[in-house]
Write a protein that holds these residues in place. Structure first.
Motif, PDB file in Angstrom:
ATOM      1  N   SER A   1      -3.106   5.100  56.779  1.00 32.92           N
ATOM      2  CA  SER A   1      -4.436   5.572  56.393  1.00 32.92           C
ATOM      3  C   SER A   1      -4.234   6.765  55.462  1.00 32.92           C
ATOM      4  O   SER A   1      -3.623   7.757  55.854  1.00 32.92           O
ATOM      5  N   ARG A   2      -4.737   6.642  54.229  1.00 32.14           N
ATOM      6  CA  ARG A   2      -4.554   7.717  53.239  1.00 32.14           C
ATOM      7  C   ARG A   2      -5.908   8.112  52.670  1.00 32.14           C
ATOM      8  O   ARG A   2      -6.734   7.256  52.377  1.00 32.14           O
ATOM      9  N   HIS A   3      -6.103   9.413  52.523  1.00 27.21           N
ATOM     10  CA  HIS A   3      -7.326   9.955  51.941  1.00 27.21           C
ATOM     11  C   HIS A   3      -6.914  11.055  50.967  1.00 27.21           C
ATOM     12  O   HIS A   3      -5.973  11.807  51.236  1.00 27.21           O
ATOM     13  N   ALA A   4      -7.626  11.140  49.846  1.00 24.89           N
ATOM     14  CA  ALA A   4      -7.292  12.141  48.829  1.00 24.89           C
ATOM     15  C   ALA A   4      -8.567  12.710  48.226  1.00 24.89           C
ATOM     16  O   ALA A   4      -9.631  12.083  48.272  1.00 24.89           O
ATOM     17  N   ARG A   5      -8.411  13.887  47.653  1.00 24.29           N
ATOM     18  CA  ARG A   5      -9.554  14.557  47.029  1.00 24.29           C
ATOM     19  C   ARG A   5      -9.053  15.433  45.884  1.00 24.29           C
ATOM     20  O   ARG A   5      -8.032  16.110  46.015  1.00 24.29           O
ATOM     21  N   ARG A   6      -9.795  15.414  44.793  1.00 27.43           N
ATOM     22  CA  ARG A   6      -9.500  16.316  43.667  1.00 27.43           C
ATOM     23  C   ARG A   6     -10.104  17.677  43.997  1.00 27.43           C
ATOM     24  O   ARG A   6     -11.234  17.768  44.454  1.00 27.43           O
ATOM     25  N   VAL A   7      -9.322  18.711  43.755  1.00 27.40           N
ATOM     26  CA  VAL A   7      -9.771  20.074  44.000  1.00 27.40           C
ATOM     27  C   VAL A   7      -9.710  20.814  42.667  1.00 27.40           C
ATOM     28  O   VAL A   7      -8.683  20.793  41.991  1.00 27.40           O
ATOM     29  N   HIS A   8     -10.804  21.466  42.316  1.00 28.61           N
ATOM     30  CA  HIS A   8     -10.858  22.205  41.053  1.00 28.61           C
ATOM     31  C   HIS A   8     -10.325  23.620  41.267  1.00 28.61           C
ATOM     32  O   HIS A   8     -11.055  24.607  41.193  1.00 28.61           O
ATOM     33  N   ALA A   9      -9.039  23.668  41.560  1.00 30.85           N
ATOM     34  CA  ALA A   9      -8.321  24.922  41.787  1.00 30.85           C
ATOM     35  C   ALA A   9      -6.836  24.626  41.596  1.00 30.85           C
ATOM     36  O   ALA A   9      -6.403  23.481  41.751  1.00 30.85           O
ATOM     37  N   PRO A  10      -6.055  25.651  41.278  1.00 33.42           N
ATOM     38  CA  PRO A  10      -4.607  25.435  41.106  1.00 33.42           C
ATOM     39  C   PRO A  10      -3.929  25.134  42.442  1.00 33.42           C
ATOM     40  O   PRO A  10      -4.424  25.492  43.514  1.00 33.42           O
ATOM     41  N   PRO A  11      -2.778  24.470  42.389  1.00 33.36           N
ATOM     42  CA  PRO A  11      -2.061  24.082  43.609  1.00 33.36           C
ATOM     43  C   PRO A  11      -1.788  25.243  44.572  1.00 33.36           C
ATOM     44  O   PRO A  11      -1.854  25.073  45.787  1.00 33.36           O
ATOM     45  N   GLU A  12      -1.500  26.439  44.037  1.00 33.76           N
ATOM     46  CA  GLU A  12      -1.201  27.577  44.911  1.00 33.76           C
ATOM     47  C   GLU A  12      -2.404  27.932  45.786  1.00 33.76           C
ATOM     48  O   GLU A  12      -2.249  28.300  46.947  1.00 33.76           O
ATOM     49  N   TRP A  13      -3.606  27.847  45.226  1.00 32.12           N
ATOM     50  CA  TRP A  13      -4.814  28.163  45.987  1.00 32.12           C
ATOM     51  C   TRP A  13      -5.079  27.092  47.036  1.00 32.12           C
ATOM     52  O   TRP A  13      -5.537  27.381  48.132  1.00 32.12           O
ATOM     53  N   VAL A  14      -4.767  25.845  46.675  1.00 28.98           N
ATOM     54  CA  VAL A  14      -4.948  24.752  47.637  1.00 28.98           C
ATOM     55  C   VAL A  14      -3.952  24.920  48.785  1.00 28.98           C
ATOM     56  O   VAL A  14      -4.308  24.760  49.957  1.00 28.98           O
TER      57      VAL A  14
END
Length: 184
Positions: free
Chosen positions: A22-35
């Motif tokens: 089971s895989r789920h993904a989401r785009r985040v409008h922030a740089p990887p470090e903040w995520v």
């Protein structure tokens, strides 16, 4: 959406063969470090806490890593800021699930686990930078049953909880995105 990460994940190395994924993904409008920072600081959600209590499971405080390790999971592989994989052994379909789960001592113990009537499960949280400066965060769960008896029991269990499990994962990703994007 183009992901610029390597094609082989740590989860592929930890549990390459599985019965359920089971895989789920989401785009985040922030740089990887903040995520990554949001992943480390996100608290349990209200629905997550309620469901844990309904199943008779304690709701551990702390980061995702701390919550997993207090719930019979062991971190098996990690690339800080990119991917963390944790695993457990269990009869996940048991009414008292936590009483039927065991934390592996290490990656080798996880890979060699073969107790009849049981399964092993792994969960990953992965952060991938995207070309436009945003980030994809994903969570993937894989389960490998040791034998056909476990496979049958898990199939019934999964048919009951699959939708709710997916909703919880998507809610987690939504909350992480909101926290990371709030820093923007």
């Amino acid at each position: 959406m183009t992901v610029t990460a390597a094609s082989v994940t740590l989860l592929d190395e930890v549990l390459p063969e599985f019965d359920v994924r089971s895989r789920h993904a989401r785009r985040v409008h922030a740089p990887p470090e903040w995520v990554a920072e949001a992943v480390e600081t996100i608290a349990p959600g209200r629905v997550e806490s309620l469901l844990f209590r309904l199943r008779g499971l304690p709701v551990p405080p702390g980061s995702i890593r701390e919550r997993l390790s207090r719930s019979a999971f062991t971190v098996l592989a990690e690339r800080p800021g990119v991917e963390t994989v944790a695993g457990t052994f269990g009869q996940f379909w048991a009414l008292r699930e936590l009483a039927h789960m065991e934390a592996p001592t290490d990656l080798e113990a996880f890979r060699s686990f073969d107790r009849p009537g049981w399964a092993k499960g792994a969960i990953s949280i992965r952060i991938d930078p995207l070309e436009d400066g945003s980030t994809e965060i994903s969570t993937e769960t894989r389960v490998r049953c040791v034998d056909n008896a476990a496979r049958r029991r898990f199939a019934v269990y999964w048919s009951i909880i699959r939708i709710l499990s997916g909703w919880l994962r998507r809610d987690l990703l939504r909350r992480i995105a909101r926290l990371a994007e709030g820093d923007a």
